[in-house]
Write a protein that holds these residues in place. Sequence first.
Motif, PDB file in Angstrom:
ATOM      1  N   ARG A 235     -69.162  73.293  23.139  1.00 26.01           N
ATOM      2  CA  ARG A 235     -67.712  73.048  23.042  1.00 26.01           C
ATOM      3  C   ARG A 235     -67.432  71.763  22.259  1.00 26.01           C
ATOM      4  N   LYS A 236     -68.186  70.705  22.558  1.00 23.18           N
ATOM      5  CA  LYS A 236     -67.973  69.432  21.868  1.00 23.18           C
ATOM      6  C   LYS A 236     -68.287  69.570  20.382  1.00 23.18           C
ATOM      7  N   ARG A 237     -69.349  70.277  20.081  1.00 28.92           N
ATOM      8  CA  ARG A 237     -69.730  70.429  18.677  1.00 28.92           C
ATOM      9  C   ARG A 237     -68.676  71.231  17.912  1.00 28.92           C
ATOM     10  N   LEU A 238     -68.149  72.270  18.537  1.00 31.12           N
ATOM     11  CA  LEU A 238     -67.088  73.046  17.898  1.00 31.12           C
ATOM     12  C   LEU A 238     -65.849  72.191  17.665  1.00 31.12           C
ATOM     13  N   GLN A 239     -65.538  71.333  18.624  1.00 37.22           N
ATOM     14  CA  GLN A 239     -64.364  70.462  18.483  1.00 37.22           C
ATOM     15  C   GLN A 239     -64.538  69.495  17.319  1.00 37.22           C
ATOM     16  N   HIS A 240     -65.770  68.990  17.142  1.00 36.72           N
ATOM     17  CA  HIS A 240     -66.030  68.053  16.056  1.00 36.72           C
ATOM     18  C   HIS A 240     -66.029  68.747  14.692  1.00 36.72           C
ATOM     19  N   LEU A 241     -66.676  69.912  14.629  1.00 37.34           N
ATOM     20  CA  LEU A 241     -66.885  70.574  13.341  1.00 37.34           C
ATOM     21  C   LEU A 241     -65.731  71.482  12.931  1.00 37.34           C
ATOM     22  N   TYR A 242     -65.056  72.072  13.920  1.00 33.73           N
ATOM     23  CA  TYR A 242     -63.961  73.005  13.613  1.00 33.73           C
ATOM     24  C   TYR A 242     -62.718  72.652  14.439  1.00 33.73           C
ATOM     25  N   PRO A 243     -62.183  71.451  14.250  1.00 35.37           N
ATOM     26  CA  PRO A 243     -60.997  71.064  15.019  1.00 35.37           C
ATOM     27  C   PRO A 243     -59.807  71.976  14.713  1.00 35.37           C
ATOM     28  N   LYS A 244     -59.257  72.564  15.764  1.00 35.74           N
ATOM     29  CA  LYS A 244     -58.114  73.474  15.656  1.00 35.74           C
ATOM     30  C   LYS A 244     -58.411  74.688  14.771  1.00 35.74           C
ATOM     31  N   ARG A 245     -59.687  74.957  14.542  1.00 36.20           N
ATOM     32  CA  ARG A 245     -60.076  76.112  13.716  1.00 36.20           C
ATOM     33  C   ARG A 245     -61.146  76.954  14.415  1.00 36.20           C
ATOM     34  N   HIS A 246     -61.124  76.947  15.756  1.00 31.45           N
ATOM     35  CA  HIS A 246     -62.136  77.708  16.480  1.00 31.45           C
ATOM     36  C   HIS A 246     -61.594  78.119  17.858  1.00 31.45           C
ATOM     37  N   SER A 247     -62.298  79.058  18.450  1.00 31.37           N
ATOM     38  CA  SER A 247     -62.052  79.410  19.853  1.00 31.37           C
ATOM     39  C   SER A 247     -63.381  79.819  20.473  1.00 31.37           C
ATOM     40  N   LEU A 248     -63.551  79.501  21.745  1.00 35.68           N
ATOM     41  CA  LEU A 248     -64.741  79.888  22.506  1.00 35.68           C
ATOM     42  C   LEU A 248     -64.270  80.540  23.792  1.00 35.68           C
ATOM     43  N   VAL A 249     -64.585  81.818  23.947  1.00 31.77           N
ATOM     44  CA  VAL A 249     -64.141  82.577  25.118  1.00 31.77           C
ATOM     45  C   VAL A 249     -65.365  83.045  25.894  1.00 31.77           C
ATOM     46  N   LEU A 250     -65.400  82.725  27.188  1.00 35.59           N
ATOM     47  CA  LEU A 250     -66.490  83.138  28.070  1.00 35.59           C
ATOM     48  C   LEU A 250     -65.899  83.960  29.201  1.00 35.59           C
ATOM     49  N   GLU A 251     -66.412  85.174  29.394  1.00 39.01           N
ATOM     50  CA  GLU A 251     -65.875  86.072  30.420  1.00 39.01           C
ATOM     51  C   GLU A 251     -67.013  86.688  31.229  1.00 39.01           C
ATOM     52  N   GLU A 252     -66.771  86.819  32.524  1.00 39.28           N
ATOM     53  CA  GLU A 252     -67.759  87.434  33.407  1.00 39.28           C
ATOM     54  C   GLU A 252     -67.070  88.529  34.226  1.00 39.28           C
ATOM     55  N   ASP A 253     -67.597  89.738  34.167  1.00 45.10           N
ATOM     56  CA  ASP A 253     -67.028  90.880  34.887  1.00 45.10           C
ATOM     57  C   ASP A 253     -68.155  91.592  35.622  1.00 45.10           C
ATOM     58  N   GLU A 254     -68.224  91.358  36.926  1.00 47.00           N
ATOM     59  CA  GLU A 254     -69.319  91.884  37.749  1.00 47.00           C
ATOM     60  C   GLU A 254     -70.656  91.429  37.168  1.00 47.00           C
TER      61      GLU A 254
END
Length: 266
Positions: A235-254
């Motif tokens: 998350r920190k690396r994405l914030q540094h390298l792609y500020p306001k140009r990224h998304s990280l979605v984590l989902e768990e279903d069963e």
Amino acid sequence: MVSIEKKYLSYFVVMILFVGSSIGMVHYKQLLESSTKAVYETYFLIFQVLFFSVIGYLLFSWMFKLIRNYRLLKNEKLEAELSLLKSKIDPHFFFNTLNNLYGLAIAKSDKTPEVIQKLSEIMRYTIYEGEKNETSLKSEINYLEEYIDIQKIRYQKNVDVQLKTDIEDDSILVAPLLFIMLVENAFKHGIESLTENSFVNIDIIQKECKVTFEVINNFELKPKITGGLGLKNLRKRLQHLYPKRHSLVLEEDENIYRAKITLLAK
């Protein structure tokens, strides 16, 4: 200039020893299959010791470089933080692969040369390409394919691993080693926790300046997946390298886990 020449000379010598010992192991393995002469087995063992000595040297050099880079964190705050946050493959992957490789060599398996080649490519990419700020999407995909191929050989059970791509321009630049951590997690928390029917599905889509990377895997319900240090660093690396140009979605279903990164390249 002299130090640069020495650096490339030493790298050239190591690569010669690596390739030479690999060829020697394969050559004398073939001779052993057609002859019972003890001298062939002796030569095979000599090349085997040489091969693993070179691997040990490369691993030591790699770890030394990581330690040296870590010390630089005190001097260059942002640059150092990004270096620290870069997703490096877990060293245990290399050691486990070497153990499997040793077993393949002892068993005189035909897979030995293939694993040697793939491991060499992974080490080269991690050490040298990983230092760059950007690399082509094509190179990153090739790197992931090599990693997945070795993981398939490592696990002594049937695993269903699918990597699908829909790419318009594979020369588009992305940060190196950005996706590997999610793939590592899928193997570590998914395939390793299941005795059967395990799967990992990876989809990479690139349209115009948008890159989407998604990993879906099943896992044992008992050890619940939680966000660890690796995900925080990602998350920190994405914030540094792609500020306001990224998304990280984590989902768990069963017992299904999904991780999805979306990037907007420059």
